[in-house]
Motif scaffolding. Structure first.
Motif, mmCIF file in Angstrom:
data_model
loop_
_atom_site.group_PDB
_atom_site.id
_atom_site.type_symbol
_atom_site.label_atom_id
_atom_site.label_comp_id
_atom_site.label_asym_id
_atom_site.label_seq_id
_atom_site.Cartn_x
_atom_site.Cartn_y
_atom_site.Cartn_z
ATOM 1 N N TRP A 106 4.436 -6.188 16.853
ATOM 2 C CA TRP A 106 5.119 -7.255 16.109
ATOM 3 C C TRP A 106 6.200 -7.883 16.975
ATOM 4 N N CYS A 109 4.734 -10.093 19.583
ATOM 5 C CA CYS A 109 4.326 -11.394 19.051
ATOM 6 C C CYS A 109 5.531 -12.314 18.870
ATOM 7 N N PRO A 129 2.420 -6.082 12.725
ATOM 8 C CA PRO A 129 3.249 -7.216 12.302
ATOM 9 C C PRO A 129 3.520 -7.135 10.802
ATOM 10 N N VAL A 185 -1.029 -17.737 13.909
ATOM 11 C CA VAL A 185 0.048 -17.203 14.735
ATOM 12 C C VAL A 185 -0.012 -17.952 16.064
ATOM 13 N N ILE A 187 0.176 -18.096 19.215
ATOM 14 C CA ILE A 187 0.142 -17.436 20.519
ATOM 15 C C ILE A 187 -1.147 -17.870 21.208
ATOM 16 N N VAL A 191 -5.173 -11.996 24.535
ATOM 17 C CA VAL A 191 -4.686 -10.821 23.807
ATOM 18 C C VAL A 191 -5.789 -9.776 23.723
ATOM 19 N N ILE A 214 -4.263 -15.041 15.396
ATOM 20 C CA ILE A 214 -3.755 -15.503 16.686
ATOM 21 C C ILE A 214 -4.539 -16.739 17.154
#
Length: 249
Positions: A106, A109, A129, A185, A187, A191, A214
């Protein structure tokens, strides 16, 4: 490469303990879990990998954790996010690869969302998260709710040692940093997520929800069917290093 250790002085006088391996970048930065520390099995395995391969690596303890100063009960997601950003600013240069375990997933992130230009990639182990709101709060028993209302703290039993003090401030603050409520999210870095199918703390479905949310198209979710929450067995550490090498090389 040898590993050096020191303390990072924070503006409020608190000190964050850190250890660093100098080497080629991008620097790998370890973000530990809730009530964990930088001396754990996974953090140590990455240190040994970094030393053997001449790679830059930084690990640290959040406020109230491990060798750092501060009372754990005074910690919040806000504070631990600030710790991570302070370490990135003071101890690394250029692109970094964030490796976050459990709560550290979390925090990783949140850090990646704060400084996206710095984050080359991420490796997350049993990422948790929104755990204060999604995982912890729904499981607080009636007597725990009474303790929180009366004392502002509940001592949550733990399989890993002494009970964890869960404060009303932690729960309230955590809700402000929720990232799974949004449709996406933001990002965009690659990942890799490693998740145990037998994890009693972070359900695999929770980690999979993060993987789906993500924004990056380069997200690989690996379910270790018989894996627990820690994923610290020899075969799990091999998977961790492989995931790290996948995004860093």
């Amino acid at each position: 490469m040898s590993e050096t250790s020191e303390f990072l002085e924070r503006p409020d006088g608190e000190r964050l303990a850190w250890r660093k391996v100098d080497g080629a970048g991008p620097a790998v930065v370890w973000l530990g879990g809730f009530k964990s520390d930088m001396a754990g099995t996974k953090a140590q395995a990455i240190a040994e990998w970094a030393q053997a391969n001449g790679r830059a690596y930084v690990r640290f303890d959040y406020f109230g954790h491990g060798e750092s100063s501060g009372d754990f009960r005074d910690g919040t997601i806000t504070r631990w996010r600030e710790d991570a950003l302070a370490v990135l600013d003071a101890l690394t240069e250029g692109p970094v690869v964030l490796v976050g375990s459990s709560m550290g997933g979390w925090v990783a992130c949140l850090a990646a969302m704060a400084v996206p230009e710095r984050v080359k990639a991420m490796v997350l182990i049993a990422p948790a998260p929104d755990f204060t709101e999604k995982l912890m709060k729904p499981e607080i028993p009636p007597e725990g709710l009474a303790d929180l209302a009366r004392d502002g703290v509940w001592l949550r039993p733990s399989e890993y040692g002494e009970p964890y003090p869960i404060t009303a401030a932690l729960l309230e603050d955590g809700a402000r940093w929720s990232i799974l409520e949004a449709q996406e999210v933001p990002i965009e870095a690659p990942v890799r997520i490693l998740q145990g199918g037998e994890d009693p703390d972070v359900p695999w479905s929770h980690a999979l929800q993060l993987a789906h949310a993500i924004k990056s198209p380069d997200v690989v979710f690996t379910l270790v069917k018989d894996g627990d929450h820690r994923l610290s067995r020899a075969e799990d550490l091999t998977r961790l290093i492989s995931a790290l090498e996948d995004v860093i090389l």
